[in-house]
Design a protein around this motif. Structure first.
Motif, PDB file in Angstrom:
ATOM      1  N   ASN A   1      17.635  77.822  95.326  1.00 12.87           N
ATOM      2  CA  ASN A   1      17.088  79.289  96.000  1.00 12.87           C
ATOM      3  C   ASN A   1      18.336  80.169  95.623  1.00 12.87           C
ATOM      4  OD1 ASN A   1      16.265  80.723  98.498  1.00 12.87           O
ATOM      5  ND2 ASN A   1      18.199  80.207  99.075  1.00 12.87           N
ATOM      6  N   ALA A   2      19.494  79.805  95.206  1.00 16.21           N
ATOM      7  CA  ALA A   2      20.670  80.743  94.980  1.00 16.21           C
ATOM      8  C   ALA A   2      20.109  81.753  94.049  1.00 16.21           C
ATOM      9  CB  ALA A   2      21.703  80.152  94.263  1.00 16.21           C
ATOM     10  N   GLY A   3      20.449  83.291  94.276  1.00 19.96           N
ATOM     11  CA  GLY A   3      20.067  84.165  93.690  1.00 19.96           C
ATOM     12  C   GLY A   3      20.881  85.610  94.210  1.00 19.96           C
ATOM     13  N   ILE A   4      21.036  86.475  93.052  1.00 17.07           N
ATOM     14  CA  ILE A   4      21.616  87.552  93.764  1.00 17.07           C
ATOM     15  C   ILE A   4      20.675  88.777  93.024  1.00 17.07           C
ATOM     16  CG2 ILE A   4      23.883  86.812  93.550  1.00 17.07           C
ATOM     17  CD1 ILE A   4      24.151  88.028  90.776  1.00 17.07           C
ATOM     18  N   THR A   5      21.109  90.165  93.473  1.00 12.27           N
ATOM     19  CA  THR A   5      20.548  91.234  92.926  1.00 12.27           C
ATOM     20  C   THR A   5      21.631  92.163  92.621  1.00 12.27           C
ATOM     21  OG1 THR A   5      20.617  92.373  95.009  1.00 12.27           O
ATOM     22  CG2 THR A   5      18.331  91.217  94.376  1.00 12.27           C
ATOM     23  N   ARG A   6      21.416  92.902  91.569  1.00  9.89           N
ATOM     24  CA  ARG A   6      22.365  94.025  91.036  1.00  9.89           C
ATOM     25  C   ARG A   6      21.270  95.180  90.621  1.00  9.89           C
ATOM     26  NH1 ARG A   6      24.919  90.939  93.295  1.00  9.89           N
ATOM     27  NH2 ARG A   6      26.942  90.001  92.886  1.00  9.89           N
ATOM     28  N   ASP A   7      20.725  95.902  91.451  1.00  8.68           N
ATOM     29  CA  ASP A   7      19.675  96.691  91.273  1.00  8.68           C
ATOM     30  C   ASP A   7      20.181  98.029  90.488  1.00  8.68           C
ATOM     31  OD1 ASP A   7      17.994  94.754  92.359  1.00  8.68           O
ATOM     32  OD2 ASP A   7      17.627  96.259  94.098  1.00  8.68           O
ATOM     33  N   LYS A   8      19.535  98.362  89.269  1.00  8.30           N
ATOM     34  CA  LYS A   8      19.751  99.631  88.827  1.00  8.30           C
ATOM     35  C   LYS A   8      18.510  99.636  87.605  1.00  8.30           C
ATOM     36  CE  LYS A   8      23.855 101.079  90.032  1.00  8.30           C
ATOM     37  NZ  LYS A   8      24.202 102.530  90.622  1.00  8.30           N
ATOM     38  N   THR A   9      18.100 100.977  87.265  1.00 14.38           N
ATOM     39  CA  THR A   9      17.153 101.221  86.373  1.00 14.38           C
ATOM     40  C   THR A   9      17.953 100.535  85.139  1.00 14.38           C
ATOM     41  OG1 THR A   9      17.766 103.509  85.864  1.00 14.38           O
ATOM     42  CG2 THR A   9      16.016 103.201  87.500  1.00 14.38           C
ATOM     43  N   ILE A  10      17.282 100.133  84.110  1.00 11.61           N
ATOM     44  CA  ILE A  10      17.990  99.587  82.864  1.00 11.61           C
ATOM     45  C   ILE A  10      18.709 100.739  82.137  1.00 11.61           C
ATOM     46  CG2 ILE A  10      15.795  99.891  81.189  1.00 11.61           C
ATOM     47  CD1 ILE A  10      16.455  97.048  80.492  1.00 11.61           C
ATOM     48  N   ALA A  11      18.052 101.796  82.343  1.00 11.34           N
ATOM     49  CA  ALA A  11      19.091 102.946  81.601  1.00 11.34           C
ATOM     50  C   ALA A  11      20.503 102.994  82.113  1.00 11.34           C
ATOM     51  CB  ALA A  11      18.414 104.087  81.623  1.00 11.34           C
ATOM     52  N   LYS A  12      20.684 102.710  83.555  1.00 16.90           N
ATOM     53  CA  LYS A  12      21.901 103.012  84.253  1.00 16.90           C
ATOM     54  C   LYS A  12      22.630 101.527  84.481  1.00 16.90           C
ATOM     55  CE  LYS A  12      20.340 106.875  86.638  1.00 16.90           C
ATOM     56  NZ  LYS A  12      20.207 107.483  87.946  1.00 16.90           N
ATOM     57  N   MET A  13      21.969 100.433  84.163  1.00 17.22           N
ATOM     58  CA  MET A  13      22.540  99.002  84.348  1.00 17.22           C
ATOM     59  C   MET A  13      23.498  98.655  83.206  1.00 17.22           C
ATOM     60  SD  MET A  13      20.199  95.479  84.495  1.00 17.22           S
ATOM     61  CE  MET A  13      19.033  96.387  85.632  1.00 17.22           C
ATOM     62  N   SER A  14      24.715  98.176  83.794  1.00 15.98           N
ATOM     63  CA  SER A  14      25.716  97.620  82.914  1.00 15.98           C
ATOM     64  C   SER A  14      25.429  96.166  82.294  1.00 15.98           C
ATOM     65  CB  SER A  14      26.968  97.417  83.792  1.00 15.98           C
ATOM     66  OG  SER A  14      27.196  96.712  84.749  1.00 15.98           O
ATOM     67  N   ALA A  15      26.036  96.126  81.243  1.00 14.97           N
ATOM     68  CA  ALA A  15      25.929  94.587  80.857  1.00 14.97           C
ATOM     69  C   ALA A  15      26.206  93.594  81.647  1.00 14.97           C
ATOM     70  CB  ALA A  15      26.514  94.540  79.443  1.00 14.97           C
ATOM     71  N   GLU A  16      27.131  93.869  82.389  1.00 17.47           N
ATOM     72  CA  GLU A  16      27.680  92.983  83.416  1.00 17.47           C
ATOM     73  C   GLU A  16      26.629  92.604  84.569  1.00 17.47           C
ATOM     74  OE1 GLU A  16      29.734  95.604  82.285  1.00 17.47           O
ATOM     75  OE2 GLU A  16      30.909  94.382  81.093  1.00 17.47           O
ATOM     76  N   GLN A  17      25.914  93.786  85.114  1.00 20.09           N
ATOM     77  CA  GLN A  17      25.118  93.420  86.016  1.00 20.09           C
ATOM     78  C   GLN A  17      23.824  92.643  85.471  1.00 20.09           C
ATOM     79  OE1 GLN A  17      24.721  97.786  86.650  1.00 20.09           O
ATOM     80  NE2 GLN A  17      25.501  97.464  88.754  1.00 20.09           N
ATOM     81  N   TRP A  18      23.358  92.957  84.217  1.00 15.82           N
ATOM     82  CA  TRP A  18      22.170  92.143  83.833  1.00 15.82           C
ATOM     83  C   TRP A  18      22.732  90.692  83.654  1.00 15.82           C
ATOM     84  CZ3 TRP A  18      17.466  93.030  81.695  1.00 15.82           C
ATOM     85  CH2 TRP A  18      16.788  92.038  80.992  1.00 15.82           C
ATOM     86  N   ASP A  19      23.959  90.493  82.955  1.00 16.20           N
ATOM     87  CA  ASP A  19      24.334  89.208  82.736  1.00 16.20           C
ATOM     88  C   ASP A  19      24.452  88.228  84.288  1.00 16.20           C
ATOM     89  OD1 ASP A  19      24.161  89.533  79.942  1.00 16.20           O
ATOM     90  OD2 ASP A  19      26.312  89.869  79.683  1.00 16.20           O
ATOM     91  N   ALA A  20      25.061  88.947  84.907  1.00 18.79           N
ATOM     92  CA  ALA A  20      25.273  88.199  86.404  1.00 18.79           C
ATOM     93  C   ALA A  20      23.917  87.824  86.725  1.00 18.79           C
ATOM     94  CB  ALA A  20      25.936  89.108  87.146  1.00 18.79           C
ATOM     95  N   VAL A  21      23.047  88.594  86.900  1.00 19.41           N
ATOM     96  CA  VAL A  21      21.949  88.104  87.783  1.00 19.41           C
ATOM     97  C   VAL A  21      20.927  87.230  86.716  1.00 19.41           C
ATOM     98  CG1 VAL A  21      19.381  89.250  88.102  1.00 19.41           C
ATOM     99  CG2 VAL A  21      21.426  90.395  88.827  1.00 19.41           C
ATOM    100  N   ILE A  22      20.867  87.320  85.543  1.00 19.72           N
ATOM    101  CA  ILE A  22      20.324  86.266  84.575  1.00 19.72           C
ATOM    102  C   ILE A  22      21.063  84.776  84.708  1.00 19.72           C
ATOM    103  CG2 ILE A  22      19.680  85.581  82.268  1.00 19.72           C
ATOM    104  CD1 ILE A  22      17.970  87.796  83.179  1.00 19.72           C
ATOM    105  N   ASP A  23      22.355  85.128  84.803  1.00 21.54           N
ATOM    106  CA  ASP A  23      23.047  83.787  84.821  1.00 21.54           C
ATOM    107  C   ASP A  23      22.837  82.973  86.159  1.00 21.54           C
ATOM    108  OD1 ASP A  23      24.888  81.737  83.847  1.00 21.54           O
ATOM    109  OD2 ASP A  23      26.517  82.787  85.153  1.00 21.54           O
TER     110      ASP A  23
END
Length: 439
Positions: free
Chosen positions: A282-304
Motif C-alpha cells: 500500500n505504500a505510495g507517494i505523490t509528487r504532482d507536476k506536469t511532466i514539463a515542470k517535473m524534476s528528475a528527482e520527483q519522477w524517480d522518487a514516485v517510481i521507486d
C-alpha cells in the motif's frame, strides 16, 4: 473528511431541492457492519438454459441462509449466463432484467455469471460472453439507489470456487465496487473458510499503514483475525504505533527505498512471526507536476516508492510465502485512465497493474495469488487537500455520486486475501463507485 453536499442531499429539504434541480443525488450506501446478514432480503437466481453455475450458487446461498423465494422485492438479482452460446442467446438477459429492474431494493446487488471468452468453445460463444461486460457496466450506471452490478467470469472447472467472491459481492463489503469484471480460475483445491474468522492464523504485512487507506486495511485484516504487521517510514512512527496498538499488531519502521530494506523486512518477519502469508503493498507517494515542470528527482522518487520497491520486496518475500499465500498491490484509477499532472504517479500505478498481470501465471504453480485494487476518489487527508472544484468533480463523477471511504478499499483487499479466493488471481479491481470516464 465529511461530504457536506451528500449530507445535505440526504436530508429532507435537500432531497426535494436536489430532485427539483436535477443535481447529483448520492445514495446512502449499504456498508458492512459486524453482525450484518449477507443480504437484506431474498435473492432471485435465474439463468440461461444449459448454465453451469446454478447448482453451486444455489448451494452457497442456501448454506449462507439466503432465501431464494419471497419477493416481490429482491436484495439481489443473480443471472447465470454461462449457457449463452451465441448472440441470439442474449435475449433472456433482456427479459430477466427488464422484468425485475424495479423490484431491486435500494443498495441491491446485480451479479451476472459468465464464461471467460478465452475459454469458450467457439467464436460465437466468446462473442456473446464478451457482450456481458456491456450489460453489467450499463446496469451499474442505470439502476442507481446505491445498487452495484458486476460480471464474474468463472472458468470451466472452477464452479466450486465461487463462494468467497459471491459473498463479497452480495454483502455490504462491496458498497463502492461496481461495474467490475472479475475472473475466477480453476485451482486444485480451495480451503474451507470460516466466514466469521477468515484470516485466523494468518500473518499479514501492510505497508504504508500509519494512516488513511493503509490503517483501514490493517484494521479490517485484524478484524478478520489476521496477525498484522504494520510498516511505514520512521517519520510516521508515532502514528504507526497507534495503529499497531489499536489492532494488537506489530509496528515496523522501515524506509522501503533503502537498499537493505527487503532483506531487513524478511529477517524481521521470520524472527518475530516465523512466516508471512499476506503481503499488502500500500505504500505510495505523490509528487504532482506536469511532466514539463517535473524534476528528475520527483519522477524517480514516485517510481521507486510506488513500483520498484514492490518488485524488490516481492523478490525477498515470495520465497517465504506458503501455498495459499496472497500478494495484493494498491494501484489507482490514475494508472488505468491517466491523470493530468500525475505522469509519474500514473506510470507507477500502471506498472503495478503490469506487475500483477505478469506475475500471476508465475506464482500460480506454487498456489500464491497476486491481485491489485485500483481506488478512485477516496476520502482521505490527501484528497482533502485538493482544490474544491477538483474535489467535487472527483466525488460526483461516478455512479454513486460520492467519494469512497478507506474501508471500501480495505474490504476489497480482505476478500482477495481470504483463503476462499484461491481462484482469483491476476485481477485488477477498481474501488471507484464505477467512474463515469476513462476507467
Amino acid at each position: 473528511m465529511s461530504d457536506r453536499y451528500a449530507s445535505f442531499a440526504n436530508s429532507g429539504p435537500g432531497r426535494a431541492l436536489v430532485k427539483r434541480l436535477g443535481l447529483p443525488a448520492p445514495p446512502v450506501l449499504r456498508r458492512y457492519h459486524s453482525g450484518d446478514p449477507l443480504v437484506t432480503g431474498p435473492v432471485m437466481l435465474a439463468g440461461a438454459p444449459g448454465g453451469r453455475l446454478d447448482g453451486p450458487v444455489r448451494k452457497m446461498l442456501t448454506i449462507a441462509g439466503v432465501a431464494l423465494d419471497g419477493g416481490p422485492r429482491w436484495s439481489a438479482l443473480v443471472f447465470d449466463g454461462t449457457g449463452i452460446v451465441d448472440s441470439a442467446g442474449l435475449h433472456p438477459l433482456y427479459e430477466f432484467f427488464h422484468a425485475n429492474a424495479r423490484s431491486l431494493t435500494s443498495g441491491g446487488r446485480v451479479i451476472v455469471l459468465g464464461t471467460p471468452p478465452a475459454a469458450c468453445a467457439s467464436p460465437r460463444e466468446a462473442t456473446a460472453q464478451r457482450a456481458l461486460e456491456g450489460l453489467t457496466r450499463s446496469i451499474g450506471k442505470e439502476f442507481g439507489r446505491g445498487m452495484t452490478a458486476q460480471l464474474v467470469y468463472v472458468a470451466p472447472g472452477a464452479e466450486e470456487f465461487t463462494d468467497s467472491t459471491m459473498r463479497f459481492l452480495l454483502s455490504g463489503r462491496s458498497a463502492y465496487v461496481s461495474g467490475q469484471v472479475i475472473r475466477i480460475g480453476q485451482v486444485s483445491s480451495s480451503p474451507l473458510t470460516d466466514w466469521d474468522h477468515p484470516l485466523e492464523g494468518k500473518v499479514a504485512l501492510v505497508t504504508g499503514a500509519a494512516q488513511g487507506i493503509g490503517a483501514a486495511i490493517a484494521r479490517v485484516l485484524a478484524r478478520d483475525c489476521a496477525r498484522v504487521v504494520v510498516l511505514d517510514v520512521p517519520a510516521a512512527g508515532e502514528a504507526l504505533a497507534r495503529v499497531a496498538n489499536e489492532i494488537g499488531g506489530t509496528a515496523l519502521q522501515l524506509d522501503l527505498t533503502r537498499p537493505d530494506a527487503p532483506s531487513t523486512l524478511a529477517a524481521q518477519l521470520l524472527s518475530r512471526h516465523g512466516k508471512v502469508d499476506i503481503v499488502v503493498h500500500n505504500a505510495g507517494i505523490t509528487r504532482d507536476k506536469t511532466i514539463a515542470k517535473m524534476s528528475a528527482e520527483q519522477w524517480d522518487a514516485v517510481i521507486d516508492v510506488n513500483l520498484s520497491s514492490q518488485e524488490r520486496i516481492n523478490d525477498a518475500l515470495i520465497p517465504l510465502l506458503p501455498e495459499g499465500g496472497r500478494i495484493i498491490s494498491v494501484s489507482s484509477t490514475s494508472g488505468i485512465a491517466g491523470n493530468r499532472g500525475q505522469t509519474n504517479y500514473a506510470t507507477s500505478k500502471a506498472g503495478v497493474i503490469g506487475l500483477v498481470q505478469s506475475m500471476a501465471p508465475i506464482l500460480a504453480p506454487q498456489g500464491v495469488t497476486i491481485n491489485a485494487v485500483a481506488p478512485g476518489f477516496i476520502e482521505t487527508r490527501m484528497t482533502a487537500r485538493m482544490p474544491l472544484a477538483a474535489r467535487e468533480v472527483g466525488r460526483r463523477m461516478n455512479s454513486m455520486s460520492q467519494g469512497g471511504l478507506p474501508v471500501d478499499v480495505a474490504e476489497t483487499i480482505a476478500w482477495l486475501a481470504a483463503p476462499g479466493s484461491a481462484g482469483v488471481t491476476g485481477n485488477v479491481v477498481r474501488v471507484c463507485g464505477q467512474m463515469w470516464l476513462g476507467a
